[in-house]
Design a protein around this motif. Sequence first.
Motif, PDB file in Angstrom:
ATOM      1  N   ALA A  41       0.814  -1.218   0.000  1.00  0.00           N
ATOM      2  CA  ALA A  41       0.000   0.000   0.000  1.00  0.00           C
ATOM      3  C   ALA A  41       0.847   1.267   0.000  1.00  0.00           C
ATOM      4  O   ALA A  41       0.556   2.218  -0.722  1.00  0.00           O
ATOM      5  CB  ALA A  41      -0.939  -0.002   1.199  1.00  0.00           C
ATOM      6  N   ASP A  42       1.924   1.276   0.797  1.00  0.00           N
ATOM      7  CA  ASP A  42       2.672   2.526   0.964  1.00  0.00           C
ATOM      8  C   ASP A  42       4.149   2.406   0.644  1.00  0.00           C
ATOM      9  O   ASP A  42       4.910   3.343   0.869  1.00  0.00           O
ATOM     10  CB  ASP A  42       2.512   3.034   2.404  1.00  0.00           C
ATOM     11  CG  ASP A  42       2.985   1.989   3.427  1.00  0.00           C
ATOM     12  OD1 ASP A  42       3.233   0.839   3.026  1.00  0.00           O
ATOM     13  OD2 ASP A  42       3.101   2.339   4.606  1.00  0.00           O
ATOM     14  N   ARG A  43       4.589   1.281   0.082  1.00  0.00           N
ATOM     15  CA  ARG A  43       6.032   1.141  -0.180  1.00  0.00           C
ATOM     16  C   ARG A  43       6.312  -0.033  -1.107  1.00  0.00           C
ATOM     17  O   ARG A  43       5.502  -0.937  -1.263  1.00  0.00           O
ATOM     18  CB  ARG A  43       6.767   0.928   1.141  1.00  0.00           C
ATOM     19  CG  ARG A  43       6.595  -0.474   1.732  1.00  0.00           C
ATOM     20  CD  ARG A  43       7.014  -0.552   3.163  1.00  0.00           C
ATOM     21  NE  ARG A  43       5.971  -0.005   4.023  1.00  0.00           N
ATOM     22  CZ  ARG A  43       6.033   0.016   5.344  1.00  0.00           C
ATOM     23  NH1 ARG A  43       7.086  -0.458   5.954  1.00  0.00           N
ATOM     24  NH2 ARG A  43       5.045   0.499   6.067  1.00  0.00           N
TER      25      ARG A  43
END
Length: 397
Positions: A41-43
């Motif tokens: 999701a974020d990396r």
Amino acid sequence: MNKELHEMKYLAEKVADLKAKGLYRTLPVNQGACEPVLQLADREVINLCSNNYLSLANDARLKEAAIKAIERYGVGAGAVRTIVGNQSIHEELEKALAEFKKVERCFIYQSGYDCNIGTIQAICDKEDLLISDQLNHASIIDGMRMVKATKQVYAHSNMEELEALLQAAQGKYHNIFIFTDGVFSMDGDLANLPKIVELAEKYGAFTYVDDAHGSGTMGSHGRGTVDHFNLHGRVDFVVGTLSKAIGVKGGYVACKEVSYQWLSHRARPVLFSTTLSPADTAAAKKAIEILTEDDSLQKQLWDNSRYIKEKLTALGFNTGHSETPITPVIIGDEAKTMRFSKALLERGVFVSAIVFPTVPAGTGRVRVMVQAKHTKEQLDKAVAIFAAVAKEMGIIS
């Protein structure tokens, strides 16, 4: 209405206990295909925890085969195989698998787990003795539980104990079955198949090998652990998976013609659940064709496996005694193992924590699983992150 009853208080207490012990986890969400590098999701993270050994899960050739199958057969088989779900593509996959595994027949299932659940209950009766290695996969254990037979367990790879059980069983049971993994998934070691087969033949027992992690990785062109030990024709049932090295979904049992005929009448997952989708089936068939013709992906996998094993061991990590591309990094304490895995993920390396009850208490580990398509640069970066986090946590000095 009893509102308190329907709030599932007893389950809430169990979940709270997991959180208190540091064992609670949430499901990660991969935003794309299963590749050496994943987009969460974020990396972006280096993926060291999938079973996609040969990097076939996103292979263009398999995707093309799946698309063509959908265009011809549709997206679903529409029924179980005993009604109208047995499409020609399923027959073609079974034929390709049988030729690849050098056996009379292969019987496909919807998953590797279904293979063991469905086959063991079909071939064993209450008058039989079922003997299992202590560290066999959960699906073998669950399959054995479904049979009202006598069950015995021998210490992991202890051939003296296995022989003692076989000796004591003589004349007492209708049939004797020896169940073992080919590659043990938590430690990466191999079953002593030559000795198991020797004992089975000496004492009149059937042999059953779950080779889920050996399929595609061991033996010539990935034919498996039986091929690795040159035991063709001497193992009665060999389970393989289509969802690990093959990169797709499903499983199969390599067996005799008569075994195939019986399973087609008694294997409950196949009788009572719709079969593999055409796309999965065609993609798996293409993967088998690739392995038959070319072993370069298998060679790349082993090269990457040796590379990261040597580097992790040199840093002082306890990597057990793996003989396969599975590399356990044993931490011990369960909560500490969970923290280590979480810290690695925060730094950019995705490697899952394996804790009790999947492994014995006090032997928590992260399990490093490389792919054929990992680059040395990716592996070097992952090892550097391993070292940094482990030193901060006092795992290595």
